[in-house]
Write a protein that holds these residues in place. Structure first.
Motif, short mmCIF file in Angstrom:
data_model
loop_
_atom_site.label_atom_id
_atom_site.label_comp_id
_atom_site.label_asym_id
_atom_site.label_seq_id
_atom_site.Cartn_x
_atom_site.Cartn_y
_atom_site.Cartn_z
N ILE A 60 0.84 -1.20 0.00
CA ILE A 60 0.00 0.00 0.00
C ILE A 60 0.88 1.25 0.00
O ILE A 60 0.68 2.17 -0.80
CB ILE A 60 -0.95 0.01 1.23
CG1 ILE A 60 -2.01 -1.09 1.07
CG2 ILE A 60 -1.60 1.37 1.40
CD1 ILE A 60 -3.01 -1.14 2.22
N THR A 61 1.87 1.27 0.91
CA THR A 61 2.76 2.43 0.95
C THR A 61 3.51 2.59 -0.38
O THR A 61 3.57 3.68 -0.94
CB THR A 61 3.77 2.29 2.11
OG1 THR A 61 3.04 2.14 3.33
CG2 THR A 61 4.68 3.50 2.21
N GLU A 62 4.06 1.48 -0.86
CA GLU A 62 4.87 1.55 -2.07
C GLU A 62 4.07 2.14 -3.23
O GLU A 62 4.58 2.98 -3.98
CB GLU A 62 5.41 0.16 -2.42
CG GLU A 62 6.55 -0.27 -1.47
CD GLU A 62 6.68 -1.77 -1.26
OE1 GLU A 62 7.45 -2.16 -0.37
OE2 GLU A 62 6.00 -2.55 -1.96
N ASN A 63 2.82 1.72 -3.36
CA ASN A 63 2.02 2.22 -4.47
C ASN A 63 1.34 3.56 -4.18
O ASN A 63 1.44 4.50 -4.95
CB ASN A 63 0.99 1.18 -4.89
CG ASN A 63 1.65 0.02 -5.61
OD1 ASN A 63 2.34 0.21 -6.60
ND2 ASN A 63 1.49 -1.17 -5.08
N ASP A 93 3.31 4.59 9.68
CA ASP A 93 2.12 5.39 9.33
C ASP A 93 2.03 6.56 10.32
O ASP A 93 0.97 6.86 10.86
CB ASP A 93 0.88 4.50 9.44
CG ASP A 93 -0.34 5.06 8.70
OD1 ASP A 93 -0.17 5.91 7.80
OD2 ASP A 93 -1.48 4.65 9.03
N LEU A 94 3.18 7.19 10.54
CA LEU A 94 3.29 8.18 11.62
C LEU A 94 2.86 9.57 11.14
O LEU A 94 3.68 10.45 10.91
CB LEU A 94 4.72 8.21 12.17
CG LEU A 94 4.90 8.96 13.50
CD1 LEU A 94 4.05 8.35 14.61
CD2 LEU A 94 6.37 8.99 13.90
N HIS A 95 1.56 9.74 10.99
CA HIS A 95 1.02 11.06 10.62
C HIS A 95 0.22 11.60 11.81
O HIS A 95 0.06 10.91 12.83
CB HIS A 95 0.17 10.95 9.36
CG HIS A 95 -0.90 9.90 9.43
ND1 HIS A 95 -2.05 10.09 10.15
CD2 HIS A 95 -0.98 8.66 8.89
CE1 HIS A 95 -2.81 9.01 10.03
NE2 HIS A 95 -2.18 8.11 9.28
N SER A 96 -0.31 12.80 11.67
CA SER A 96 -0.97 13.42 12.83
C SER A 96 -2.30 12.73 13.16
O SER A 96 -2.87 12.97 14.23
CB SER A 96 -1.18 14.92 12.59
OG SER A 96 -1.76 15.15 11.32
N PRO A 156 0.30 1.38 14.65
CA PRO A 156 1.50 1.05 13.88
C PRO A 156 1.35 -0.21 13.02
O PRO A 156 2.30 -0.99 12.90
CB PRO A 156 2.55 0.83 14.98
CG PRO A 156 1.77 0.25 16.11
CD PRO A 156 0.38 0.85 16.03
N GLU A 157 0.19 -0.42 12.40
CA GLU A 157 0.00 -1.66 11.64
C GLU A 157 0.86 -1.72 10.37
O GLU A 157 1.06 -2.79 9.81
CB GLU A 157 -1.49 -1.84 11.27
CG GLU A 157 -2.00 -0.78 10.32
CD GLU A 157 -3.52 -0.80 10.18
OE1 GLU A 157 -4.09 -1.89 10.12
OE2 GLU A 157 -4.12 0.29 10.13
N VAL A 176 10.25 10.09 10.15
CA VAL A 176 10.50 11.50 10.48
C VAL A 176 9.95 12.40 9.36
O VAL A 176 9.28 13.40 9.62
CB VAL A 176 12.01 11.77 10.69
CG1 VAL A 176 12.21 13.20 11.20
CG2 VAL A 176 12.61 10.78 11.68
N GLY A 177 10.19 12.00 8.13
CA GLY A 177 9.72 12.80 6.99
C GLY A 177 8.21 12.82 6.89
O GLY A 177 7.59 13.87 6.65
#
Ligand code: ADP
Ligand code: MG
Ligand code: MG
Ligand code: MG
Length: 420
Positions: free
Chosen positions: A177-180, A235-238, A253-254, A265-266
Motif C-alpha cells: 500500500i505504501t509503495e504504491n 504510518d506516523l502522521h498526525s 503502527p499496523e 520522520v519525513g
C-alpha cells in the motif's frame, strides 16, 4: 475464541463474545451485561470499539479482511493486527509510555484490547481546531529517536534484529500500500486517485510530467523498500497521534516494517507542514497567524529534539554491530564517532525532505486525503491551500540535497504560503 474462525465484532455481539475475556473484564468490570459499546473507528482500515464497564473503559481494535474505506473489493490480510501488536510492544519497550498499554491480543480474531486514551483527541483534529499544544514536538521527537535508534543495528543484538526483520518482512500487503499509494500513484492517473478538480488540474498535470520529481519519487521508493535500517512505525502522521494538553501517545503502527529512519520522520514533518498550509482554510473564526508560527516552530523543535536524542543515544547506547565503540571511543577517538554520527544525521536529513515532499503530494493527489484540507468546504480556498502545499512538496523533494537546515525549509514554506 482463539481457535474459532475469524468473525467481525459488532456493537451488539461484542459483550457476548468478549464477556469471558479476563484481561478486558478485569480492566473495565466483569459484568458484560452492563457494558456500553460504541464503534468509533474513523480510520481507513479497521474497526475500533470503546467498551465501557462499571470500573472503566478499554478499546478493542479489530482488523477486517478488507480495506474498510473501500470495502470487500479490496482484500487486506488480518495479520496486520499481528504486526500492530508486535510493533506496539517494541515501541513500549523502546520508548516507555509513548503508546497505549496493551491488555490482550487475539491473533485469530485479529483483535487488540488496549488502553482507552481519554480525554485524548487525534492530533490532526487539534491542529485543525487551532490548538497550540506545548509538548508535541518534544514527545514525538523523543519517540522517533528512541524507537528508530533502538530498533536498528546501532543498538540491537544483530541476531535479534535479523529475526525481527524477518518477522516484519511478512507485512508485505501493507508495505505494498505504501509503495504504491505513496510513491507511485500520485504521479500518474491511478484509478483511485482524486484531487480538487478542476482547480488543481493544471498543476497536477505539470507534476505528473515532471521528470525530476518522478525520478526522485522512485529513488525514495527504492530507499524505502531496500534500506531495512530500523523498525518503522510506518504510518506516523498526525492522525496516528493522540494528545491532551500535556500528553502525547502514538497509535496505529499496523504498517510497521523495517525501513529507513528518515521515513517516519519525513512523514511526520510533512503532516505538520500540511497543517501549516491548511490553516488559511480555517480562518473563518479568526486569524491563524499565531497557529502558523506555532506549526513552523513545532517542525523545527521536533527535528532538533530528534537530533539531540538520537545523538545522545549514539554516544551512550551504541551497543550494536555498527560503528562499534572498539573502533572509536575505545581507542580514544571520540571524534571519529562524532564524524560518523554527523554523516548519519546528514543522510537522515536529506532523505526525510524527500519523504516529506512525496507524503504531501500523495495526500492531495492520491487516495487517502487529510482532514486538514478536506474540512475546508470552499473548494477554491481548499485548492489554493493544496496548490501551495504541492509546490512546497515538489521543491523539497527535488532540491533535498541543496537544502541544509529546517529554518531554510520553514522560510520557504512561509514564502510559498504568502503567495496569492
Ligand atoms: P485505523 O487503523 O483504522 O486507522 P486507528 O488505530 O487509527 O485505526 O483508530 C481509529 C480511531 O479510533 C482513532 O482515530 C481514534 O479516534 C480511535 N482510537 C484508536 N485507538 C484508540 C485508543 N487507544 N484510545 C482512544 N481512541 C482510540
Ligand atoms: Mg489510523
Ligand atoms: Mg504506555
Ligand atoms: Mg491504521
Amino acid at each position: 475464541t482463539e481457535t474459532k474462525p475469524f468473525e467481525a465484532l459488532s456493537v451488539e455481539t461484542l459483550p457476548k463474545r468478549l464477556g469471558e475475556n479476563e484481561a478486558l473484564g478485569e480492566r473495565i468490570g466483569k459484568d458484560a451485561s452492563r457494558w456500553k459499546v460504541r464503534e468509533v473507528g474513523d480510520g481507513n482500515l479497521n474497526l475500533v470499539f470503546i467498551v465501557e464497564g462499571d470500573h472503566s473503559a478499554a478499546v478493542v481494535k479489530q482488523a477486517l479482511p478488507y480495506v474498510r474505506l473501500v470495502g470487500d473489493s479490496w482484500p487486506l490480510p488480518l495479520k496486520r493486527s499481528f504486526f500492530e501488536y508486535h510493533a506496539l510492544t517494541r515501541q513500549e519497550a523502546r520508548a516507555p509510555g509513548s503508546v497505549p498499554a496493551i491488555y490482550h491480543f487475539d491473533q485469530a480474531q485479529a483483535l487488540i484490547v488496549m488502553e482507552y486514551l481519554s480525554p485524548h483527541v487525534i492530533l490532526r483534529r487539534a491542529l485543525i481546531d487551532g490548538r497550540e499544544l506545548p509538548n508535541i514536538a518534544r514527545d514525538i521527537g523523543l519517540f522517533m529517536a528512541r524507537t528508530l535508534f533502538r530498533g536498528s543495528d546501532l543498538s540491537m543484538v544483530t541476531k535479534e534484529r535479523k529475526a525481527d526483520l524477518a518477522l516484519f518482512a511478512d507485512n508485505v500487503e501493507l508495505c505494498d500500500i505504501t509503495e504504491n499509494l505513496v510513491f507511485s500513484d500520485p504521479y500518474f492517473e491511478a484509478e483511485m486517485n482524486r484531487h480538487t478538480s478542476p482547480q488543481l488540474d493544471g498543476l497536477v498535470a505539470e507534476l505528473r510530467a515532471d521528470r525530476n520529481l518522478k525520478v526522485e519519487a522512485q529513488r525514495l521508493k527504492h530507499l524505502f523498500a531496500a534500506n531495512a535500517e530500523t523498525l518503522l512505525h510506518g504510518d506516523l502522521h498526525s492522525g496516528s497521534i493522540m494528545v491532551t494538553d500535556t500528553e502525547t501517545r502514538m497509535i496505529d503502527p499496523e504498517f510497521a516494517f523495517y525501513g529507513p529512519v528518515a521515513f517516519d520522520v519525513g512523514m511526520l514533518l510533512a503532516n505538520f507542514w500540511m497543517a501549516f498550509f491548511s490553516q488559511r482554510g480555517h480562518e473563518d473564526k479568526g486569524s491563524r497567524d499565531s497557529m502558523r508560527a506555532y506549526l513552523l516552530r513545532v517542525t523545527a523543535e521536533t527535528w532538533s529534539v530528534f537530533r539531540a536524542e538520537f545523538s545522545d543515544l549514539w554516544r551512550t547506547e551504541r551497543t550494536g554491530m555498527l560503528y562499534q565503540k572498539s573502533l572509536f571511543e575505545d581507542q580514544g577517538d571520540r571524534l571519529g564517532a562524532e564524524q560518523a554520527l554527523d554523516h548519519m544525521l546528514a543522510g537522515i536529513w536529506t532523505d526525510l525532505l524527500g519523504f516529506a515532499g512525496i507524503e504531501v503530494h500523495r495526500r492531495i493527489l492520491g487516495l487517502a486525503h487529510n482532514a486538514d484540507f478536506e474540512t475546508i468546504a470552499d473548494a477554491d480556498l481548499r485548492a489554493s491551500c493544496e496548490a501551495k502545499a504541492l509546490k512546497f512538496g515538489r521543491h523539497i523533494a527535488v532540491n533535498r540535497r541543496q537544502i541544509h537546515s529546517i529554518d531554510e525549509v520553514n522560510t520557504l514554506a512561509a514564502l510559498i504560503e504568502q503567495e496569492s
